[in-house]
Design an enzyme around this catalytic site. Structure first.
Site, PDB file in Angstrom:
ATOM      1  N   GLY A 108       0.822  -1.216   0.000  1.00 42.64           N
ATOM      2  CA  GLY A 108       0.000   0.000   0.000  1.00 42.64           C
ATOM      3  C   GLY A 108       0.850   1.257   0.000  1.00 42.64           C
ATOM      4  O   GLY A 108       2.070   1.206   0.109  1.00 42.64           O
ATOM      5  N   GLY A 110       2.610   3.516   1.510  1.00 39.13           N
ATOM      6  CA  GLY A 110       3.188   3.698   2.840  1.00 39.13           C
ATOM      7  C   GLY A 110       3.719   5.099   3.060  1.00 39.13           C
ATOM      8  O   GLY A 110       3.974   5.503   4.192  1.00 39.13           O
ATOM      9  N   ARG A 111       3.905   5.813   1.969  1.00 40.65           N
ATOM     10  CA  ARG A 111       4.376   7.190   2.100  1.00 40.65           C
ATOM     11  C   ARG A 111       3.881   8.050   0.947  1.00 40.65           C
ATOM     12  O   ARG A 111       4.566   8.990   0.521  1.00 40.65           O
ATOM     13  CB  ARG A 111       5.886   7.223   2.171  1.00 40.65           C
ATOM     14  N   LYS A 130       4.675  12.172  -2.473  1.00 43.91           N
ATOM     15  CA  LYS A 130       5.431  10.999  -2.006  1.00 43.91           C
ATOM     16  C   LYS A 130       6.422  11.459  -0.943  1.00 43.91           C
ATOM     17  O   LYS A 130       7.268  12.308  -1.214  1.00 43.91           O
ATOM     18  CB  LYS A 130       6.176  10.346  -3.167  1.00 43.91           C
ATOM     19  N   GLY A 143       7.372   6.853   6.618  1.00 49.81           N
ATOM     20  CA  GLY A 143       6.508   7.600   5.703  1.00 49.81           C
ATOM     21  C   GLY A 143       7.213   8.732   4.983  1.00 49.81           C
ATOM     22  O   GLY A 143       6.587   9.502   4.248  1.00 49.81           O
ATOM     23  N   ARG A 193       4.084  13.766  -7.598  1.00 46.20           N
ATOM     24  CA  ARG A 193       3.999  13.019  -8.847  1.00 46.20           C
ATOM     25  C   ARG A 193       2.655  13.319  -9.513  1.00 46.20           C
ATOM     26  O   ARG A 193       1.644  13.509  -8.837  1.00 46.20           O
ATOM     27  CB  ARG A 193       4.099  11.525  -8.582  1.00 46.20           C
ATOM     28  N   ARG A 200      -1.786  -0.119  -9.653  1.00 47.19           N
ATOM     29  CA  ARG A 200      -0.674  -1.039  -9.906  1.00 47.19           C
ATOM     30  C   ARG A 200      -1.173  -2.453 -10.167  1.00 47.19           C
ATOM     31  O   ARG A 200      -2.314  -2.776  -9.824  1.00 47.19           O
ATOM     32  CB  ARG A 200       0.215  -1.071  -8.653  1.00 47.19           C
ATOM     33  N   ASP A 269       4.127  -4.557  -7.347  1.00 45.37           N
ATOM     34  CA  ASP A 269       3.529  -3.342  -6.779  1.00 45.37           C
ATOM     35  C   ASP A 269       4.117  -2.082  -7.420  1.00 45.37           C
ATOM     36  O   ASP A 269       3.607  -0.987  -7.181  1.00 45.37           O
ATOM     37  CB  ASP A 269       3.727  -3.304  -5.253  1.00 45.37           C
TER      38      ASP A 269
HETATM   39  P1  AMP Z   1       9.217   0.519  -2.858  1.00 45.14           P
HETATM   40  O1  AMP Z   1      10.193  -0.623  -2.847  1.00 45.14           O
HETATM   41  O2  AMP Z   1       9.848   1.864  -2.645  1.00 45.14           O
HETATM   42  O3  AMP Z   1       8.340   0.505  -4.041  1.00 45.14           O
HETATM   43  O4  AMP Z   1       8.292   0.332  -1.566  1.00 45.14           O
HETATM   44  C1  AMP Z   1       7.643  -0.864  -1.225  1.00 45.14           C
HETATM   45  C2  AMP Z   1       6.614  -0.588  -0.168  1.00 45.14           C
HETATM   46  O5  AMP Z   1       7.213  -0.029   0.999  1.00 45.14           O
HETATM   47  C3  AMP Z   1       5.517   0.383  -0.564  1.00 45.14           C
HETATM   48  O6  AMP Z   1       4.341  -0.053   0.047  1.00 45.14           O
HETATM   49  C4  AMP Z   1       5.994   1.678   0.021  1.00 45.14           C
HETATM   50  O7  AMP Z   1       4.938   2.572   0.259  1.00 45.14           O
HETATM   51  C5  AMP Z   1       6.626   1.214   1.306  1.00 45.14           C
HETATM   52  N1  AMP Z   1       7.668   2.129   1.783  1.00 45.14           N
HETATM   53  C6  AMP Z   1       8.910   2.296   1.283  1.00 45.14           C
HETATM   54  N2  AMP Z   1       9.589   3.205   1.988  1.00 45.14           N
HETATM   55  C7  AMP Z   1       8.766   3.639   2.981  1.00 45.14           C
HETATM   56  C8  AMP Z   1       8.886   4.582   4.039  1.00 45.14           C
HETATM   57  N3  AMP Z   1      10.003   5.257   4.259  1.00 45.14           N
HETATM   58  N4  AMP Z   1       7.824   4.751   4.845  1.00 45.14           N
HETATM   59  C9  AMP Z   1       6.694   4.061   4.656  1.00 45.14           C
HETATM   60  N5  AMP Z   1       6.521   3.169   3.687  1.00 45.14           N
HETATM   61  C10 AMP Z   1       7.535   2.942   2.847  1.00 45.14           C
HETATM   62 MG    MG Z   2       6.792   1.059  -4.768  1.00 49.64          MG
END
Ligand code: AMP
Ligand code: MG
Length: 512
Positions: A108, A110-111, A130, A143, A193, A200, A269
């Site tokens: 989901g 997350g940030r 983001k 986040g 963005r 996705r 994702d």
């Molecule tokens: P990514 O590999 O950057 O596409 O992230 C994979 C998942 O981790 C996604 O659900 C992101 O929203 C979450 N995520 C990555 N970095 C953070 C962060 N610093 N805080 C919260 N969620 C994160």
């Molecule tokens: Mg991602």
């Protein structure tokens, strides 16, 4: 009043009472019309004392922001998430996905906070922050996003748009001195963005993995109605949608391969249902050619190498096809939706792009073999991928053997073994002779297909280092340069150079 709205009232009173000097077009928050199960409404977390680090006036124009507004203090406040623009309905969306080939369950936003969407003559645009703080999908993380990765996402989104590759866009990076802990303490930033949509593959996998066919269908209907209404005319609109995604993903992979782009984290994702490049992290552009190059330092198995990308995309499409089973019912049909579209779309687009890169006026049966021979040469001798095609663009189709070393110098100089280059060039010239094309015309066409400027890691790194010292001019200069990657821009000549010595050990990882 819906429950989650009441729940989130606690985190709402951030709008300052004075009206914003912002003529924002009416929002058209289509994603927020989906049932509440698809997201959580919540406001971004304020970031103290934000300042603009980089702004794309092109994207500002796309969403109707005036150049004057970009200069106002409210601009940084809004796109740091500190103030809401009128009509915004912020939310974080839920999705799941396969990461590095393994089912990862719920992920989901997350940030990321979707502020809303708007429709104008240029299309439907959703605006997403983001790095604007925690959401229910943060899974213990903070986040936030750091300045370094935010500048990289901002510049690469716009560079890819400049290269004509389907991508999410980026309006701006807003920075702040707020500390963020990664391997070391860094500072926070927010990237805004802009894209038609952020759905996705994993958004669909989420519902099928939970055995929730109703939500699955609601999501598919939403995507069809909002983005792909033509699918409604098909016998099975969901089959048509799957085929559309598959075709666009094939085209996208061909674009990536032709510009030497490596995504680095092709998890399901991070795959856009609209066929856009999405979620820039440890990406890279090919420099000294190596098809097995791993741009993501955290990718220990080399799952996401350059050469693997088209296969991984197909694997990801099979995951999506499986998620579509409750809508398509017959496994064979779902698989066929991929098999009958993906390979053809990839190959046709790749062939077209490679023919343009090689300056082949018309197609011949043997071209696939010649493209293979070209990649063989690159793999064996490892010249810079971008400079190779750029230098080739200026060579004449016929050459006087007496003068060829001089005429061909720019290309030959990229090789240690110049005779290997000569041998390939003579085949290229033989191929040119089969479909003759006026040199000047061909060179103009090739120069428009072979970029001079790509976002090399060392360029991004230079801009990041200066930005950490609060000098943001390099971010803006790079943006200006990368907007026209195929144009000669004498003031940016240095940006076309091979990486300098200091950049030889640069590594990028998932840490962002
Ligand atoms: P990514 O590999 O950057 O596409 O992230 C994979 C998942 O981790 C996604 O659900 C992101 O929203 C979450 N995520 C990555 N970095 C953070 C962060 N610093 N805080 C919260 N969620 C994160
Ligand atoms: Mg991602």
């Amino acid at each position: 009043m819906p429950d989650s709205f009441a729940r989130n009232l606690t985190n709402l009173p951030m709008n300052a009472p004075d009206p914003l000097p912002l003529e924002f077009p009416d929002f058209d928050n289509s994603f927020a019309t989906l049932p509440e199960a698809f997201y959580t409404r919540l406001n971004p977390q304020p970031l103290p004392a934000p300042y603009p680090v980089g702004v794309s006036d092109e994207v500002a124009a796309l969403i109707g922001l005036s150049p004057e507004f970009l200069q106002r203090p409210e601009f940084a406040e809004i796109f740091a998430g500190n103030r809401l623009m009128p009509g915004a309905e912020p939310l974080a969306a839920v999705y799941s996905g396969h990461q590095f080939g393994v089912w990862a369950g719920q992920l989901g936003d997350g940030r990321a906070h979707l502020l809303g969407g708007l429709r104008n003559p240029q299309g439907h645009w959703e605006i997403q922050l983001k790095g604007a703080g925690r959401t229910p999908y943060s899974r213990g993380a903070d986040g936030r996003a750091v300045l370094r990765s935010s500048i990289r996402e901002f510049l690469c989104s716009e560079a890819m748009a400049g290269l004509g590759v389907p991508t999410t866009r980026a309006l701006c990076v807003i920075g702040a001195d707020h500390p963020v802990r990664r391997e070391e303490i860094e500072t926070a930033a927010v990237v805004t963005r802009v894209a038609p949509g952020f759905v996705r593959f994993g958004s669909f996998e989420h519902w099928s993995s939970r055995d929730r066919p109703l939500e699955l269908q609601q999501l598919a209907d939403y995507v069809i109605d909002t983005f792909r209404p033509e699918c409604r005319d098909a016998l099975n609109p969901y089959d048509a949608l799957l085929r559309d995604v598959s075709r666009r993903t094939g085209e996208l992979m061909a674009h990536w391969m032709a510009v030497g782009f490596m995504h680095g984290v092709m998890n399901t994702d991070n795959m856009s249902i609209l066929g856009l490049t999405l979620d820039y992290g440890p990406f890279g552009f090919m420099e000294a050619f190596d098809a097995g190059h791993i741009c993501n330092h955290s990718d220990h198995q080399g799952r996401y190498t350059y050469r693997n990308q088209p296969h991984v995309a197909q694997w990801n499409l099979y995951c999506l096809a499986e998620a579509f089973l409750p809508l398509i019912k017959r496994p064979k049909q779902a698989r066929e939706a991929i098999d009958e579209t993906y390979g053809d779309a990839f190959e046709a687009t790749f062939e077209r792009l490679m023919r343009a890169k090689l300056g082949l006026r018309a197609g011949l049966d043997d071209d696939e073999a010649f493209v293979g021979e070209t990649f063989g040469l690159l793999q064996q001798h490892r010249p810079d991928f971008t400079l190779f095609f750029r230098a080739l663009s200026r060579l004449p189709a016929a050459v006087d053997p007496q003068n060829s070393t001089k005429t061909d110098a720019a290309l030959r100089d990229l090789f240690v073994d110049r005779s290997a280059c000569d041998a390939w060039l003579s085949n290229w010239r033989a191929r040119q002779a089969q479909t003759p094309w006026d040199d000047a015309e061909r060179q103009t066409a090739m120069l428009a297909s072979n970029p001079k400027y790509i976002l090399r890691n060392w360029l991004a790194e230079k801009a990041i280092r200066q930005a950490k010292d609060k000098d943001f001019s390099e971010v803006q200069r790079l943006l200006t340069c990368l907007r026209n990657p195929c144009a000669e821009q004498p003031e940016f000549e240095d940006y076309a150079a091979l990486p300098p010595e200091w950049a030889s050990g640069l590594e990028v990882s998932c840490s962002s």
